[in-house]
Write a protein that holds these residues in place. Structure first.
Motif, PDB file in Angstrom:
ATOM      1  N   THR B 110       0.795  -1.303   0.034  1.00 14.93           N
ATOM      2  CA  THR B 110      -0.148  -0.137   0.178  1.00 14.93           C
ATOM      3  C   THR B 110       0.797   1.285  -0.111  1.00 14.93           C
ATOM      4  N   ASN B 111       2.176   1.138   0.549  1.00 11.92           N
ATOM      5  CA  ASN B 111       2.831   2.456   0.534  1.00 11.92           C
ATOM      6  C   ASN B 111       3.851   2.307  -0.473  1.00 11.92           C
ATOM      7  N   MET B 112       3.676   1.492  -1.565  1.00 17.61           N
ATOM      8  CA  MET B 112       4.683   1.859  -2.726  1.00 17.61           C
ATOM      9  C   MET B 112       3.782   2.680  -3.959  1.00 17.61           C
ATOM     10  N   MET B 113       4.899   2.979  -4.529  1.00 19.13           N
ATOM     11  CA  MET B 113       4.008   3.806  -5.812  1.00 19.13           C
ATOM     12  C   MET B 113       3.348   2.945  -6.690  1.00 19.13           C
ATOM     13  N   PRO B 114       1.958   3.409  -6.883  1.00 19.24           N
ATOM     14  CA  PRO B 114       1.141   2.834  -7.768  1.00 19.24           C
ATOM     15  C   PRO B 114       1.712   2.395  -9.174  1.00 19.24           C
TER      16      PRO B 114
END
Lengths: 209, 122
Positions: B110-114
């Motif tokens: 969830t904290n990674m860049m989409p």
């Protein structure tokens, strides 16, 4: 426990256990086998964790909904559950020293195990035929690793079952064979417990996504 | 440790590991219900997904306990309590491995860049 002190060389104490008692053969087998099962449980826990992390990574490939046939999984689950029951009956027959009945129940258990493996392999073959191979996506890699490892355990359980049936046939229900049958009983029931996790987390939860 | 003169292990262990016919049948009947209900829930799809997921996970946990008691004949007395100790240790390790992995990896995802935003960066 008594520890005696003797002196071999001057001024140098030697400690040894005096009342070391003899252990009956197989005295610690049950605990040891249980510890093995617990280590196996940790292997499956890691594979479940891998599937939990990777199970939704389809790489634009097929998802559980495109691949799984729940009615087939339900049939498979009932086969494994029935094989646990029939192994339980085999153990009850062993307790009553009814060798023929025990061998009969072991045959039924083995047939249910074979049916389970057959359906699982045909499911795998069908998926691979449709291009859903282990190398297609992270989901499929973790799926085949987890479910395949369980299937391998069932396979080895079947080999073990057939070996023990031959051993009982040639040597009878001697103490060593009773011990081995109890170990396989724990192994077989344990595989059923793992399958509860597989049909819940892999198949049912997969269909919900 | 009682007398070691005769072979006390296996008959005793066989008793402990065979259980009774009624015990086997009760465990089997409970397992059938605990398996059929989650399958029917998912196949019908009458409840919403969140509720279904929670119910089938709860039923799986109950069924594991049922199998442990009626098929594996777990109790606190066998092998002087050491099997239960090993089981508790394993459950602790399993919970740490499973919940820890899922929690850490969920936050990582969830904290990674989409992915769709990566194409827009120069």
């Amino acid at each position: 426990m008594t520890v005696a002190m003797g002196t071999l060389k001057a001024g140098e104490p030697v400690f040894y256990v005096v009342d070391e008692h003899e252990h009956a053969e197989g005295d610690s087998t049950m605990l040891g086998f249980w510890l093995y099962l617990m280590s196996d449980c940790l292997i499956f826990a890691i594979l479940f964790a891998v599937y939990g992390v990777l199970g939704a990574r389809y790489a634009a490939g097929p998802a559980p909904k495109d691949l799984f046939d729940l009615s087939l999984v339900a049939v498979n689950t009932s086969f494994l559950l029935l094989s646990s029951l029939t192994y339980g009956f085999a153990m009850l027959s062993m307790q009553q020293n009814r060798v023929g009945a025990m061998q009969g129940w072991l045959v039924v258990t083995g047939l249910f195990g074979l049916a389970f493996l057959g359906i699982e392999l045909s499911e795998f073959a069908h998926m691979i035929h449709e291009g859903a191979t282990p190398q297609r996506s992270a989901f499929l890699s973790s799926f085949f690793t987890l479910v395949g490892t369980h299937g391998l355990h069932v396979t080895f359980g079947l080999v073990w079952l057939m070996t023990l049936m031959v051993q009982v046939r040639t040597r009878g229900l001697i103490e060593a064979n009773r011990r081995r049958l109890i170990c396989l009983s724990m192994f077989w029931h344990f595989l059923d417990v793992i399958w509860i996790g597989v049909f819940t987390f892999v198949y049912l939860m997969g269909m919900l996504r | 440790m009682s007398s070691h003169a005769h072979l006390p292990v296996d008959h005793h262990a066989a008793d402990a590991h065979a259980g009774t016919r009624s015990g086997q049948l009760i465990g089997f009947a409970a397992s059938v219900v605990l398996t059929a209900v989650p399958f029917l829930l998912v196949m019908n799809g009458s409840l919403d997904k969140q509720a279904t997921a929670l119910i089938i996970m709860a039923l799986a946990a109950v069924q594991v306990v049922v199998h442990m008691i009626f098929f594996l004949h777990m109790n606190t007395r066998s092998e002087g309590g050491w099997t239960m100790m090993a089981l508790i240790f394993t459950i602790v390790m399993v919970v740490i491995a499973l919940s820890g992995s899922l929690w850490v990896m969920h936050h990582l995802t969830t904290n990674m860049m989409p992915a769709h935003e990566m194409g827009q960066t120069p």
